[in-house]
Design a protein around this motif. Structure first.
Motif, PDB file in Angstrom:
ATOM      1  N   PHE A   1     -22.386  -4.580  -4.525  1.00 47.17           N
ATOM      2  CA  PHE A   1     -23.586  -5.511  -4.201  1.00 47.17           C
ATOM      3  C   PHE A   1     -23.414  -5.424  -6.191  1.00 47.17           C
ATOM      4  CE2 PHE A   1     -25.155  -4.380  -0.714  1.00 47.17           C
ATOM      5  CZ  PHE A   1     -25.440  -5.519  -0.463  1.00 47.17           C
ATOM      6  N   GLU A   2     -23.257  -4.831  -7.159  1.00 52.00           N
ATOM      7  CA  GLU A   2     -22.767  -4.871  -8.761  1.00 52.00           C
ATOM      8  C   GLU A   2     -24.325  -5.696  -8.892  1.00 52.00           C
ATOM      9  OE1 GLU A   2     -19.520  -7.403  -8.883  1.00 52.00           O
ATOM     10  OE2 GLU A   2     -18.016  -5.265  -8.809  1.00 52.00           O
ATOM     11  N   ASP A   3     -25.041  -5.131  -9.125  1.00 54.37           N
ATOM     12  CA  ASP A   3     -26.426  -4.757  -9.453  1.00 54.37           C
ATOM     13  C   ASP A   3     -26.863  -6.732  -7.917  1.00 54.37           C
ATOM     14  OD1 ASP A   3     -27.206  -2.940 -10.164  1.00 54.37           O
ATOM     15  OD2 ASP A   3     -26.394  -3.682 -12.297  1.00 54.37           O
ATOM     16  N   ARG A   4     -26.299  -7.679  -7.875  1.00 54.89           N
ATOM     17  CA  ARG A   4     -26.581  -8.576  -7.530  1.00 54.89           C
ATOM     18  C   ARG A   4     -27.640  -8.431  -6.483  1.00 54.89           C
ATOM     19  NH1 ARG A   4     -21.465  -9.206  -9.113  1.00 54.89           N
ATOM     20  NH2 ARG A   4     -21.020 -10.595 -11.093  1.00 54.89           N
ATOM     21  N   SER A   5     -27.687  -9.261  -5.202  1.00 52.75           N
ATOM     22  CA  SER A   5     -28.397  -9.256  -3.955  1.00 52.75           C
ATOM     23  C   SER A   5     -27.987  -9.327  -3.007  1.00 52.75           C
ATOM     24  CB  SER A   5     -29.619 -10.165  -3.991  1.00 52.75           C
ATOM     25  OG  SER A   5     -29.709 -11.635  -4.021  1.00 52.75           O
ATOM     26  N   GLN A   6     -26.625 -10.602  -3.408  1.00 48.34           N
ATOM     27  CA  GLN A   6     -25.885 -10.626  -1.862  1.00 48.34           C
ATOM     28  C   GLN A   6     -24.689  -9.689  -1.722  1.00 48.34           C
ATOM     29  OE1 GLN A   6     -26.951 -14.458   0.190  1.00 48.34           O
ATOM     30  NE2 GLN A   6     -27.751 -14.713  -2.372  1.00 48.34           N
ATOM     31  N   LEU A   7     -23.958  -9.792  -0.964  1.00 47.43           N
ATOM     32  CA  LEU A   7     -22.734  -8.961  -1.001  1.00 47.43           C
ATOM     33  C   LEU A   7     -21.943  -9.881   0.104  1.00 47.43           C
ATOM     34  CD1 LEU A   7     -20.621  -7.299  -1.895  1.00 47.43           C
ATOM     35  CD2 LEU A   7     -21.542  -5.464   0.259  1.00 47.43           C
ATOM     36  N   PHE A   8     -20.413  -9.983   0.497  1.00 47.81           N
ATOM     37  CA  PHE A   8     -19.805 -11.269   0.899  1.00 47.81           C
ATOM     38  C   PHE A   8     -18.684  -9.726   1.147  1.00 47.81           C
ATOM     39  CE2 PHE A   8     -15.943 -13.333   2.841  1.00 47.81           C
ATOM     40  CZ  PHE A   8     -16.279 -13.948   4.316  1.00 47.81           C
ATOM     41  N   VAL A   9     -18.251  -9.768   2.431  1.00 48.21           N
ATOM     42  CA  VAL A   9     -17.301  -8.327   2.535  1.00 48.21           C
ATOM     43  C   VAL A   9     -15.820  -9.160   3.694  1.00 48.21           C
ATOM     44  CG1 VAL A   9     -16.288  -5.896   3.616  1.00 48.21           C
ATOM     45  CG2 VAL A   9     -18.721  -6.409   2.311  1.00 48.21           C
ATOM     46  N   SER A  10     -14.797  -9.011   2.767  1.00 51.76           N
ATOM     47  CA  SER A  10     -13.837  -9.023   3.486  1.00 51.76           C
ATOM     48  C   SER A  10     -13.033  -7.867   4.081  1.00 51.76           C
ATOM     49  CB  SER A  10     -12.923  -9.940   2.712  1.00 51.76           C
ATOM     50  OG  SER A  10     -11.805  -9.976   4.323  1.00 51.76           O
ATOM     51  N   TYR A  11     -13.070  -7.587   5.760  1.00 53.79           N
ATOM     52  CA  TYR A  11     -12.945  -6.449   6.203  1.00 53.79           C
ATOM     53  C   TYR A  11     -11.318  -7.089   6.236  1.00 53.79           C
ATOM     54  CZ  TYR A  11     -17.147  -4.332   6.370  1.00 53.79           C
ATOM     55  OH  TYR A  11     -18.202  -3.682   6.300  1.00 53.79           O
ATOM     56  N   HIS A  12     -10.047  -6.377   5.162  1.00 48.53           N
ATOM     57  CA  HIS A  12      -8.681  -6.415   5.838  1.00 48.53           C
ATOM     58  C   HIS A  12      -8.285  -5.590   6.406  1.00 48.53           C
ATOM     59  CE1 HIS A  12      -5.346  -8.119   3.066  1.00 48.53           C
ATOM     60  NE2 HIS A  12      -4.902  -7.098   3.333  1.00 48.53           N
ATOM     61  N   MET A  13      -7.287  -5.833   7.619  1.00 49.55           N
ATOM     62  CA  MET A  13      -7.056  -5.430   7.762  1.00 49.55           C
ATOM     63  C   MET A  13      -5.194  -4.465   7.291  1.00 49.55           C
ATOM     64  SD  MET A  13      -4.492  -6.540  11.877  1.00 49.55           S
ATOM     65  CE  MET A  13      -6.556  -6.637  12.505  1.00 49.55           C
ATOM     66  N   TRP A  14      -4.946  -3.379   7.873  1.00 49.94           N
ATOM     67  CA  TRP A  14      -4.336  -2.734   6.987  1.00 49.94           C
ATOM     68  C   TRP A  14      -2.950  -1.347   8.195  1.00 49.94           C
ATOM     69  CZ3 TRP A  14      -2.273  -3.155   2.504  1.00 49.94           C
ATOM     70  CH2 TRP A  14      -1.068  -1.373   2.064  1.00 49.94           C
ATOM     71  N   HIS A  15      -1.936  -1.760   7.791  1.00 52.95           N
ATOM     72  CA  HIS A  15      -1.257  -0.920   8.463  1.00 52.95           C
ATOM     73  C   HIS A  15      -0.739  -0.122   7.975  1.00 52.95           C
ATOM     74  CE1 HIS A  15      -1.033  -4.228  11.165  1.00 52.95           C
ATOM     75  NE2 HIS A  15      -0.438  -4.649  11.213  1.00 52.95           N
ATOM     76  N   ASP A  16      -1.190   1.425   8.213  1.00 47.02           N
ATOM     77  CA  ASP A  16      -0.846   2.489   7.042  1.00 47.02           C
ATOM     78  C   ASP A  16       0.366   3.094   7.414  1.00 47.02           C
ATOM     79  OD1 ASP A  16      -2.128   4.382   5.500  1.00 47.02           O
ATOM     80  OD2 ASP A  16      -2.373   5.780   7.678  1.00 47.02           O
ATOM     81  N   GLY A  17       1.237   2.582   6.230  1.00 44.61           N
ATOM     82  CA  GLY A  17       1.916   3.826   6.069  1.00 44.61           C
ATOM     83  C   GLY A  17       3.189   2.811   5.892  1.00 44.61           C
ATOM     84  N   HIS A  18       2.619   1.280   6.335  1.00 42.94           N
ATOM     85  CA  HIS A  18       4.863   0.163   6.605  1.00 42.94           C
ATOM     86  C   HIS A  18       4.055  -0.288   4.739  1.00 42.94           C
ATOM     87  CE1 HIS A  18       5.247   0.509  10.865  1.00 42.94           C
ATOM     88  NE2 HIS A  18       3.484   0.762  10.510  1.00 42.94           N
ATOM     89  N   GLY A  19       4.904  -0.414   4.745  1.00 42.69           N
ATOM     90  CA  GLY A  19       6.253  -1.546   3.268  1.00 42.69           C
ATOM     91  C   GLY A  19       5.373  -2.596   3.205  1.00 42.69           C
ATOM     92  N   ALA A  20       5.208  -3.701   1.947  1.00 42.46           N
ATOM     93  CA  ALA A  20       4.425  -4.744   1.735  1.00 42.46           C
ATOM     94  C   ALA A  20       4.591  -5.715   3.036  1.00 42.46           C
ATOM     95  CB  ALA A  20       4.714  -4.941   0.586  1.00 42.46           C
ATOM     96  N   ALA A  21       6.069  -5.631   3.092  1.00 45.60           N
ATOM     97  CA  ALA A  21       6.591  -7.123   4.362  1.00 45.60           C
ATOM     98  C   ALA A  21       5.824  -6.958   5.714  1.00 45.60           C
ATOM     99  CB  ALA A  21       7.965  -7.044   4.274  1.00 45.60           C
ATOM    100  N   GLY A  22       4.937  -5.218   5.852  1.00 45.97           N
ATOM    101  CA  GLY A  22       4.464  -4.879   6.902  1.00 45.97           C
ATOM    102  C   GLY A  22       3.058  -5.586   7.249  1.00 45.97           C
ATOM    103  N   GLN A  23       3.001  -5.768   5.974  1.00 47.94           N
ATOM    104  CA  GLN A  23       0.884  -5.895   6.068  1.00 47.94           C
ATOM    105  C   GLN A  23       0.697  -7.362   6.981  1.00 47.94           C
ATOM    106  OE1 GLN A  23      -1.007  -2.995   5.778  1.00 47.94           O
ATOM    107  NE2 GLN A  23       0.407  -1.571   4.767  1.00 47.94           N
ATOM    108  N   CYS A  24      -0.371  -7.404   7.061  1.00 49.73           N
ATOM    109  CA  CYS A  24      -0.668  -8.696   7.666  1.00 49.73           C
ATOM    110  C   CYS A  24      -1.533  -9.528   7.003  1.00 49.73           C
ATOM    111  CB  CYS A  24      -2.750  -7.561   8.117  1.00 49.73           C
ATOM    112  SG  CYS A  24      -3.489  -9.399   9.096  1.00 49.73           S
ATOM    113  N   GLU A  25      -0.130 -10.220   7.590  1.00 54.21           N
ATOM    114  CA  GLU A  25      -0.095 -11.650   7.743  1.00 54.21           C
ATOM    115  C   GLU A  25      -1.657 -12.705   7.034  1.00 54.21           C
ATOM    116  OE1 GLU A  25      -0.096 -10.694  11.532  1.00 54.21           O
ATOM    117  OE2 GLU A  25       2.256 -10.635  10.479  1.00 54.21           O
ATOM    118  N   GLY A  26      -2.453 -12.090   8.433  1.00 56.57           N
ATOM    119  CA  GLY A  26      -3.349 -13.134   8.731  1.00 56.57           C
ATOM    120  C   GLY A  26      -4.434 -12.379   7.033  1.00 56.57           C
TER     121      GLY A  26
END
Length: 255
Positions: A70-95
């Motif tokens: 939260f970094e001492d703020r009262s609210q937090l917005f979290v974007s849960y980013h999908m990950w393709h473990d072990g794959h290169g940059a070109a293979g990461q989640c496009e969305g």
């Protein structure tokens, strides 16, 4: 009414008639805006559920409890980013790359006591190299296996979640996924105002309109990798994440 060079375009009207047609649509747009305001008001009145404030995530400084994000703020917005473990940059989640990459200026969120952070599914070191390759200056954390139940709780990465801190207690107030994450992408809002729209196959467009993109991740990729990566490569940034596996099938996680 006339056509323009035989292109697939709307009919041409004199300006006064065109303004009248825009005015008719504006009535519907205003109703849509008011309905959106009413939905947001209902969202603010939703109940909430408590979350363990000590559940760990991994950031640049190592393991930290959720409440520290939260970094001492009262609210937090979290974007849960999908990950393709072990794959290169070109293979990461496009969305996820599409949506995360459009969040740049955080000061307006901070002004309203909201911290924005990304919680990535993958290992911190590898995924943080992806963040740096993409040029994203935002808080970035990895979610270890032990924290999945406390944070994701049977849902999936690609979702967005909102939290409230009250002293040393943390509550989840809202979450969404699928098309519910579209407010993160001003590109879509801009495209929706253009005559050809998003150019995706699901759209209700007149016959002959360009609809070159599906909804399986293809709409966020160009020539074998997430579209935004090409500008980073052209600028000389290294996309080596320390992995060599090929790209998996398109995820469509955020489409």
């Amino acid at each position: 009414m006339t056509a323009v060079n035989n292109m697939n375009t709307p009919p041409v009207l004199p300006r006064e008639e065109w303004l009248a047609a825009v005015g008719t649509l504006r009535t519907r747009e205003k109703a849509h805006t008011r309905e959106g305001d009413a939905i947001a008001a209902a969202r603010r009145r939703l109940p909430m559920t408590e979350v363990d404030p000590s559940v760990p995530v991994v950031g640049a400084e190592g393991r930290v409890p959720l409440i520290d994000v939260f970094e001492d703020r009262s609210q937090l917005f979290v974007s849960y980013h999908m990950w393709h473990d072990g794959h290169g940059a070109a293979g990461q989640c496009e969305g996820c790359t599409f949506f995360t990459g459009q969040v740049r200026e955080l000061s307006y969120l901070h002004q309203r006591d909201v911290t924005f952070a990304v919680f990535c599914q993958g290992p911190f070191d590898e995924s943080d190299r992806y963040r740096r390759f993409m040029g994203w200056e935002l808080p970035w954390y990895s979610v270890p296996e032990e924290s999945l139940e406390g944070l994701v709780a049977g849902r999936h990465f690609g979702m967005k979640a909102c939290y409230l801190r009250d002293g040393d207690r943390v509550f989840e107030t809202y979450w969404t996924t699928g098309r519910g994450v579209e407010p993160m992408a001003p590109s879509y809002g801009i495209l929706d105002m253009t005559v050809h729209g998003r150019q995706e196959t699901w759209e209700d467009s007149p016959a002959g309109w360009p609809q070159r993109y599906g909804t399986d991740g293809d709409q966020f990729r160009a020539e074998g990798r997430p579209t935004a990566q090409w500008a980073r490569l052209a600028a000389g940034h290294d996309d080596d994440l320390g992995s060599t596996r090929a790209r998996p099938g398109a995820s469509g996680c955020c489409s």
